[in-house]
Scaffold this motif. Structure first.
Motif, PDB file in Angstrom:
ATOM      1  N   ALA A 199       0.888  -1.254   0.001  1.00  0.00           N
ATOM      2  CA  ALA A 199       0.007  -0.057   0.136  1.00  0.00           C
ATOM      3  C   ALA A 199       0.749   1.199  -0.048  1.00  0.00           C
ATOM      4  CB  ALA A 199      -1.133  -0.106   1.203  1.00  0.00           C
ATOM      5  N   ALA A 200       2.089   1.243   0.588  1.00  0.00           N
ATOM      6  CA  ALA A 200       2.860   2.325   0.760  1.00  0.00           C
ATOM      7  C   ALA A 200       3.463   2.755  -0.701  1.00  0.00           C
ATOM      8  CB  ALA A 200       4.130   1.970   1.420  1.00  0.00           C
ATOM      9  N   GLN A 201       3.167   2.046  -1.772  1.00  0.00           N
ATOM     10  CA  GLN A 201       3.633   2.372  -3.093  1.00  0.00           C
ATOM     11  C   GLN A 201       2.764   3.553  -3.733  1.00  0.00           C
ATOM     12  OE1 GLN A 201       6.633   0.962  -4.111  1.00  0.00           O
ATOM     13  NE2 GLN A 201       6.221   0.390  -1.997  1.00  0.00           N
ATOM     14  N   GLY A 202       1.500   3.796  -3.106  1.00  0.00           N
ATOM     15  CA  GLY A 202       0.711   4.693  -3.503  1.00  0.00           C
ATOM     16  C   GLY A 202      -0.624   4.590  -3.497  1.00  0.00           C
ATOM     17  N   PRO A 203      -1.742   5.412  -3.444  1.00  0.00           N
ATOM     18  CA  PRO A 203      -3.005   5.026  -3.353  1.00  0.00           C
ATOM     19  C   PRO A 203      -3.565   4.223  -4.427  1.00  0.00           C
ATOM     20  CG  PRO A 203      -2.627   7.636  -2.636  1.00  0.00           C
ATOM     21  CD  PRO A 203      -1.344   7.086  -3.238  1.00  0.00           C
ATOM     22  N   GLY A 204      -4.465   3.385  -4.287  1.00  0.00           N
ATOM     23  CA  GLY A 204      -4.920   2.273  -5.360  1.00  0.00           C
ATOM     24  C   GLY A 204      -3.920   1.477  -5.941  1.00  0.00           C
TER      25      GLY A 204
END
Length: 321
Positions: free
Chosen positions: A156-161
């Protein structure tokens, strides 16, 4: 004047009824119920119908009743996205694989060339996707251990969605209610775009047995039950099954693959099972187990991600076929 007033009143009622009908024909959202079981989903049946509504076309693969509503599980034949829809809103008629052969969905279901695989198959189906980046998938087999939430947070830390495919067994959902609800909140909040792949209900396995006698190849295993009970418990919890199915142990045979295609499901393999195989490359379908049973694979994933060796971007599995 009375006539005009009456006509105006009738027009208002008609407009309200039309607006209500349009609203009723929108996307179906089933309220999640803690501890729900597949029994909430009644009259569940496999179908294959071509459905039309307002100039749109979808393929329906399942019919059911949920909380008294007659619903369809529909597939966009070009994007492979699934949704639940009210049966009354669509005009449907039976169709065949041959009639839909030109759609991307049916092409994804297409069997491998005859003679290209041995009778006993390991890692059959979609093992490598199109284009750059990679397709991260996590298997949630039945387990006594809790969900590895650190892995989920790292994705999830890679970005929203950020897209993540979770191949979930119905038995895991039944015994990990809090973890499943936590994953649902990650999806609803937009932190992750989760695709739910079917990983069978019971994930049968007996230590020491050869693959050809194990997993879903064990005598007496009912493949339809393994498929449908997981789909039903997902729906009962307010989620939507995808068109993807991952065989337990990645083990199948020609008969299982054919039955899976008859149920209009795409077999999902992997060419980068991190705990066992080579590191991923562009297009790889990456496999890890965040169910607590394979921490080594998660450590490898974290190390590769931090060192830039997980090909980016992370992509939704519907783009792979």
């Amino acid at each position: 004047m009375k006539t005009l007033a009456k006509l105006s009143f009738c027009a208002t009622l008609l407009a309200a009824a039309t607006a209500g009908a349009q609203e009723d024909c929108g996307p179906v959202a089933i309220d999640p119920v803690a501890g729900a079981t597949g029994a909430r989903v009644e009259n569940y049946a496999a179908i294959f119908e071509s459905c039309a509504k307002d100039g749109e076309m979808r393929l329906a693969t399942r019919r059911m009743r949920v909380d008294g509503d007659s619903l369809l599980l529909i597939v966009d034949p070009q994007t492979l996205q699934t949704a639940l829809a009210r049966a009354a809103c669509w005009r449907c008629a039976a169709t065949t694989d041959a009639e839909q052969a030109d759609t991307r969905f049916l092409q994804a279901l297409r069997p491998p060339p005859e003679g290209s695989r041995p009778p006993a198959l390991v890692n059959a189906g979609l093992i490598h996707g199109k284009g750059a980046g990679s397709y991260v998938t996590g298997d949630l087999c039945p387990s006594q251990k809790p969900l590895d939430r650190d892995f989920i947070e790292e994705v999830a830390a890679q970005g929203p969605g950020t897209p993540l495919t979770l191949a979930v067994s119905g038995g895991w959902i039944a015994h990990h209610g809090a973890d499943f609800a936590w994953l649902q909140e990650k999806r609803r909040s937009g932190a992750l775009a989760i695709t739910w792949a079917d990983h069978s209900y019971s994930h049968p396995f007996a230590p020491g047995l050869k693959d050809v006698q194990n997993y879903l190849l064990r005598p007496g295993v009912d493949l339809d039950r393994e498929i449908f009970e997981t789909e039903k418990i997902l729906i009962a919890h307010g989620e939507t099954p995808s068109v993807f199915f991952r065989f337990p142990g990645l083990v199948s045979d020609a008969a299982l693959l054919e039955k899976l295609r008859e149920r209009h499901l795409v077999a999902l393999g992997a060419d980068a099972w991190l705990a066992l195989g080579p590191p991923p490359r562009d297009g790889s379908v990456v496999l890890v187990h965040p169910n607590g049973n394979e921490p080594g694979g998660l450590k490898i994933f974290s190390r590769l991600l931090k060192s830039g060796r997980i090909p980016l971007p992370l992509r939704p599995i519907v783009e792979a076929p």
